[in-house]
Design a protein around this motif. Structure first.
Motif, PDB file in Angstrom:
ATOM      1  N   LEU A 261       0.835  -1.201   0.000  1.00  0.00           N
ATOM      2  CA  LEU A 261       0.000   0.000   0.000  1.00  0.00           C
ATOM      3  C   LEU A 261       0.871   1.252   0.000  1.00  0.00           C
ATOM      4  CD1 LEU A 261      -3.054   1.015   0.540  1.00  0.00           C
ATOM      5  CD2 LEU A 261      -2.332   1.154   2.922  1.00  0.00           C
ATOM      6  N   ALA A 262       1.913   1.252   0.841  1.00  0.00           N
ATOM      7  CA  ALA A 262       2.806   2.411   0.945  1.00  0.00           C
ATOM      8  C   ALA A 262       3.657   2.579  -0.312  1.00  0.00           C
ATOM      9  CB  ALA A 262       3.690   2.265   2.182  1.00  0.00           C
ATOM     10  N   LEU A 263       4.201   1.471  -0.817  1.00  0.00           N
ATOM     11  CA  LEU A 263       5.038   1.546  -2.025  1.00  0.00           C
ATOM     12  C   LEU A 263       4.284   2.177  -3.185  1.00  0.00           C
ATOM     13  CD1 LEU A 263       6.933  -1.870  -2.109  1.00  0.00           C
ATOM     14  CD2 LEU A 263       8.000   0.386  -2.176  1.00  0.00           C
ATOM     15  N   GLU A 264       3.031   1.771  -3.390  1.00  0.00           N
ATOM     16  CA  GLU A 264       2.229   2.295  -4.493  1.00  0.00           C
ATOM     17  C   GLU A 264       2.062   3.807  -4.423  1.00  0.00           C
ATOM     18  OE1 GLU A 264      -1.535   0.325  -4.548  1.00  0.00           O
ATOM     19  OE2 GLU A 264      -0.872  -1.163  -6.013  1.00  0.00           O
ATOM     20  N   GLN A 584      -5.385  -6.970  -1.548  1.00  0.00           N
ATOM     21  CA  GLN A 584      -4.346  -7.232  -0.554  1.00  0.00           C
ATOM     22  C   GLN A 584      -3.243  -8.139  -1.112  1.00  0.00           C
ATOM     23  OE1 GLN A 584      -7.088  -8.505   2.634  1.00  0.00           O
ATOM     24  NE2 GLN A 584      -6.216  -6.866   3.878  1.00  0.00           N
ATOM     25  N   TRP A 585      -3.615  -9.128  -1.927  1.00  0.00           N
ATOM     26  CA  TRP A 585      -2.584  -9.985  -2.494  1.00  0.00           C
ATOM     27  C   TRP A 585      -1.822  -9.304  -3.616  1.00  0.00           C
ATOM     28  CZ3 TRP A 585       0.174 -13.471  -0.500  1.00  0.00           C
ATOM     29  CH2 TRP A 585      -0.314 -14.185   0.592  1.00  0.00           C
ATOM     30  N   ARG A 586      -2.439  -8.331  -4.260  1.00  0.00           N
ATOM     31  CA  ARG A 586      -1.662  -7.507  -5.200  1.00  0.00           C
ATOM     32  C   ARG A 586      -0.592  -6.748  -4.437  1.00  0.00           C
ATOM     33  NH1 ARG A 586      -3.612  -2.399  -8.959  1.00  0.00           N
ATOM     34  NH2 ARG A 586      -3.934  -1.450  -6.933  1.00  0.00           N
ATOM     35  N   HIS A 587      -0.961  -6.195  -3.284  1.00  0.00           N
ATOM     36  CA  HIS A 587       0.013  -5.499  -2.442  1.00  0.00           C
ATOM     37  C   HIS A 587       1.080  -6.457  -1.911  1.00  0.00           C
ATOM     38  CE1 HIS A 587      -3.129  -2.152  -1.466  1.00  0.00           C
ATOM     39  NE2 HIS A 587      -2.443  -1.877  -2.560  1.00  0.00           N
ATOM     40  N   MET A 588       0.666  -7.671  -1.527  1.00  0.00           N
ATOM     41  CA  MET A 588       1.616  -8.630  -0.968  1.00  0.00           C
ATOM     42  C   MET A 588       2.618  -9.089  -2.026  1.00  0.00           C
ATOM     43  SD  MET A 588       2.439  -9.792   1.959  1.00  0.00           S
ATOM     44  CE  MET A 588       1.028  -9.029   2.711  1.00  0.00           C
TER      45      MET A 588
END
Length: 696
Positions: A261-264, A584-588
Motif C-alpha cells: 500500500l505504501a510503495l504504491e 491485498q494480495w496484489r500489495h503482498m
C-alpha cells in the motif's frame, strides 16, 4: 516448591476479553466517482490499524484535541491482540543497579547495526514514560514489595530490561488502550480495509489527500465492492507487518500490513532484508512463539517420519547430552535464529536442525513429559550436567523438578494454561512446531517523529522500519508505544488535524477508484489462491533462514514476472469479500518483490550473514560444525562491519523497484541539553523541526 497460582488469576491473564465497539458514525456525504456511488468520510487524521501502536497514537491525538478516526480490517484481530510467547516481553529501561542508563540502552537497541542512532535513543528515553503511562491505564506489570518492576533477561539483552504480564502482554496493552480510546470517544470503523493511499502535488509538494477503503457495511447495488473515501491530509499507518508473506509463519491469519500500500503511493521503505525467524507453533492451529520457559524447561525435541518412526535428530548435531540440553534451554533468551549462533555448537544449530527436518518432510515435536534423550555413547540427561549459565538460571528459578512439565509448571504455569485455552494440552501430549517467520524489522522509513518521505504520512509499530538487524526481545512493543506518542505530538503541534478535513473531494479519488476496478477482473486467470501459493512458497523456500545468491536472484525474477502478470491481467474475484483479498494480495506480491529486490541487492554487493539469515556461499569464511561432521552445504559469508553503518532504501518508480543506500543517522552522545538554553525550543515548537523541514 511449585508456585500455586489461583485459577482465577491464570484465567484473567490468559482469557483477555476485548471491549465492544460502539455504533459507527455514517458518512458526511456521497459522491458518484468512476461510476460508483461512494460514501465520503472526513477526519483530521486517519489511523490505519487498531493494534497497540495505532491505539496509542489515537489516544494521544485525542488527548491533544485532534480529530482522529481508526479504520481497521479486523479490530482486535492483529498481532498485538493475537500473538505472544511464554511471557511476552515489554522492553524498557532498567534501574541503575543493573548499570543502566538511556544511552547504554540505546547502544544495546542499535547494537546489531543498520539502525539510526537517534531512533534508538528516542526508544530508550521514551520507554520509561511509555511504561508508566501503560501502568496508569491499568496494565498489570509485576512489581516487587517495594514497587520495583520485576525484570528478566531476553534475547539480545545483556542487562535484563525485560518485563511481562505473562503470555498475553500485548493483548492486555491493546485492551487498556482500547478502553481509553473508547472512553475518549475515538470513532472506529471496523471491517474496513485500506486499499489505496491518495496523494496530490508533485515533487516537494507531494502530500497525502486521503485514503480509499473497502467496507462490508458500505456495499450497495450502486457500490458492490463497498468502496469508501476517507478525506484527510494526515494518515498514520499502523497496520502491522506482512505476516502473509511467508507460508511458514507464526503470524495470525490475515495479517497483510501496509508495505505494498505504501510503495504504491511513493513511500520509501528501508531494511526489508531484516526479519526475525524462530521456533513456534504454526498458525494452522494456534500460532505462538516457543521462547522463554517453554524451552528453558528443557523438553525432549524429536521428529517423526512418514512411517511414524521417531528420530532423535539433535543428537546428530551436538557432541554431548549436556551440550544438546543446554542449547535447547538457551533458545529461551536466544530465540531468534542468528547465523553466528550456528557456529561453535551454538543455539541456532537447533533452528537449522529443525528446518532441515521439516524440509525433509518430517514433523517436529516438543515433549514436556520426557527429558532430552542422551547423545549416543554419552551420559543421560541430568540437571547437574548442564552449562554453567543454565544451571545458575534454573537454580535461581528453583526449577529442580524431575520432568520438563513440572519445571514449566513451576516457572510459568500460564504457558501451559494458554495452550489449554486452544484445546492443546502440552501436559498430556507432545507439541508440534517448526521454524517460522515472526517479525519484519524493516518497513516504512521514518524520522525521529515517525514521518515518512510523503508529507502527511506517518508510520508506527511494525509498519515502521525503525529496527535494525537485531533488537532486544520486546523492543518492538516499546517502539510502537514510544512512536505512537511521538507521532501524536508532532501532528498535534502542526495543528493539521484539529478538525475534520473540509477540502473538496481529492482529484485523485476518481482515478484511484478506476485503478482498483481495473485491477479486479472477474475474467482474470490469476486467482487469490494462486498468488498466495506462489508468493508464500517462494518466500519460505528461497528467503527464509538459509539463502544463497543464485536462489534469491531466481526468486526475484519470478516475483517480477508475477507482478507484471498482475498489472497486465488483474486479479480474479467472485464475491465482494474476495475483491478485498485480491487487492491485498496484489500489495503482498509487490511487497515480496521489494523484499527480494533488497535481499538480492545486499547479497550481490557482498553482504554477509546477519540477523535473520545465513547467506550460504561455497567460498564463505564460516562453517557450522555438527557432531557428525562439517555442514558444508551451510558454509556462509561473514557479516561485513561496513554494512552495519548503512541501510538499504526501497522505492517504487513507474512499476520498477529502485534501490539505494543511506548511512545511519548519528547521535552525538557528547551533546547535552541545557535547561535555559533549550526550553524556548520546546515552548515555541522548535523541537518538532530539529531533524527535518516541517512538511506542510
Amino acid at each position: 516448591m511449585t508456585i500455586d497460582v489461583p485459577q482465577e488469576i491464570l484465567d484473567a491473564l490468559t482469557d483477555v476479553d476485548m471491549p465492544r465497539l460502539p455504533p459507527e458514525a455514517g458518512p458526511s456525504a456521497t459522491a458518484r466517482l468512476a461510476g460508483v456511488e461512494v460514501p465520503i468520510y472526513r477526519a483530521g487524521c486517519v489511523i490505519v490499524g487498531s493494534g497497540a501502536a495505532g491505539l496509542r497514537a489515537a489516544v494521544e491525538l485525542k488527548r491533544r484535541g485532534d480529530d482522529v478516526v481508526i479504520v481497521s480490517q479486523s479490530a482486535w484481530g492483529g498481532t498485538s491482540a493475537c500473538s505472544g510467547s511464554d511471557k511476552q516481553t515489554l522492553h524498557t529501561a532498567n534501574t541503575a543497579d543493573q548499570g543502566d542508563n538511556y544511552r547504554a540502552m540505546a547502544r544495546a537497541i542499535r547494537s546489531g547495526g543498520a539502525m539510526d542512532e537517534d531512533t534508538a535513543y528516542v526508544e530508550a528515553v521514551g520507554s520509561s514514560r511509555m511504561m508508566a503511562s501503560l501502568q496508569f491505564l491499568g496494565l498489570p506489570l509485576p512489581q516487587d514489595p517495594l514497587g520495583g518492576t520485576l525484570r528478566y533477561q531476553t534475547d539480545h539483552d545483556e542487562v535484563g530490561r525485560a518485563t511481562s504480564c505473562g503470555p498475553r502482554t500485548s493483548r492486555l496493552m491493546v485492551k487498556v488502550l482500547a478502553e481509553e480510546a473508547l472512553r475518549l470517544d475515538v470513532p472506529f470503523y471496523n471491517q474496513t480495509t485500506a486499499v489505496k493511499i491518495l496523494t496530490e502535488g508533485e515533487g516537494g509538494d507531494h502530500r497525502i489527500a486521503g485514503i480509499l477503503a473497502m467496507r462490508a457495511g458500505d456495499r450497495t447495488q450502486e457500490n458492490p465492492l463497498g468502496i469508501a473515501l476517507f478525506v484527510s491530509g494526515v494518515i498514520v499507518l499502523a497496520a502491522g507487518g506482512p505476516g502473509e508473506l511467508y507460508r511458514d509463519s507464526v503470524y495470525p491469519n490475515g495479517c497483510f500490513g501496509s508495505l505494498g500500500l505504501a510503495l504504491e503511493a511513493g513511500v520509501e521503505l528501508v531494511n526489508l532484508t531484516e526479519s526475525q525467524f524462530g521456533i513456534g507453533t504454526r498458525r494452522e492451529g494456534f500460532p505462538w512463539n516457543l521462547s522463554g520457559t517453554y524451552v528453558q524447561a528443557v523438553p525432549h525435541i524429536y521428529s517423526v517420519d512418514g512411517e511414524g518412526v521417531e528420530h532423535h535428530f539433535l543428537a546428530g548435531y551436538y557432541r554431548s547430552t549436556q551440550e544438546l540440553a543446554s542449547n535447547i534451554f538457551r533458545k529461551g533468551y536466544q530465540w531468534p535464529f542468528h547465523a553466528t549462533r550456528m557456529l561453535d555448537f551454538g543455539s541456532s544449530l537447533v533452528d537449522l536442525a529443525i528446518s532441515r527436518e521439516t524440509a525433509a518432510g518430517r514433523r517436529v515435536f516438543m515433549d514436556f513429559n520426557r527429558n532430552p534423550l542422551p547423545v549416543p555413547g554419552d551420559l543421560p540427561f541430568s540437571l547437574e550436567r548442564l552449562g554453567e549459565d543454565v544451571r545458575l538460571y534454573l537454580g535461581k528459578a528453583g526449577a529442580d523438578q524431575q520432568m520438563p512439565i513440572d519445571r514449566l509448571k513451576h516457572m510459568n504455569p500460564l504457558a501451559i494454561e494458554l495452550y489449554r485455552r486452544y484445546k492443546i494440552d502440552i501436559a498430556a501430549e507432545p507439541l508440534e512446531f517448526a521454524v517460522n517467520n515472526q517479525h519484519m524489522n524493516g518497513g516504512i522509513m521514518v524520522d525521529t517523529w515517525g514521518r515518512s518521505n510523503l508529507a502527511g504520512c506517518y508510520a508506527v509499530g511494525e509498519a515502521a522500519g525503525t529496527h535494525g538487524v537485531t533488537r532486544p526481545g520486546g523492543a518492538a512493543l516499546n517502539a510502537g508505544q514510544v512512536f505512537g506518542t511521538r507521532v501524536a505530538e508532532h501532528i498535534g503541534a502542526s495543528g493539521r488535524a484539529k478538525r475534520a478535513a473540509s477540502v473538496s473531494i481529492p482529484a485523485a479519488a476518481e482515478a484511484g477508484i478506476a485503478d482498483l476496478l481495473t485491477a479486479l477482473r472477474a475474467e482474470s486467470a490469476l486467482t487469490v489462491k494462486a498468488i498466495r501459493s506462489a508468493v508464500q512458497a517462494r518466500m519460505s523456500e528461497k528467503a527464509g533462514i538459509i539463502c544463497d545468491q543464485e536462489s534469491v536472484a531466481q526468486a526475484l525474477i519470478e516475483a517480477r514476472k508475477l507482478n507484471a502478470e498482475i498489472r497486465a491481467s488483474g486479479v480474479a474475484y467472485g464475491r465482494a469479500a474476495e475483491a478485498v483479498r485480491g487487492v491485498q494480495w496484489r500489495h503482498m506480491a509487490l511487497a515480496s518483490e521489494a523484499v527480494l529486490s533488497a535481499l538480492d541487492f545486499f547479497i550481490r554487493n557482498g553482504g554477509g550473514s546477519r540477523g535473520a539469515r545465513a547467506i550460504c556461499d561455497a567460498d564463505g569464511e564460516s562453517l557450522p560444525l555438527a557432531s557428525s561432521g562439517p555442514l558444508e552445504d551451510y558454509r556462509f559469508r561473514r557479516e561485513r562491519e561496513t554494512d552495519r553503518n548503512e541501510q538499504i532504501v526501497v522505492r517504487l518508480e513507474a512499476d520498477e523497484i529502485r534501490l539505494s543506500t543511506r548511512p545511519n543517522r548519528k547521535l552525538d552522545e557528547n551533546e547535552k541539553s541545557f535547561f535555559e538554553r533549550d526550553w524556548p525550543a520546546w515552548l515555541t515548537g522548535g523541537i518538532y523541526d530539529r531533524d527535518t523541514k516541517e512538511q506542510a
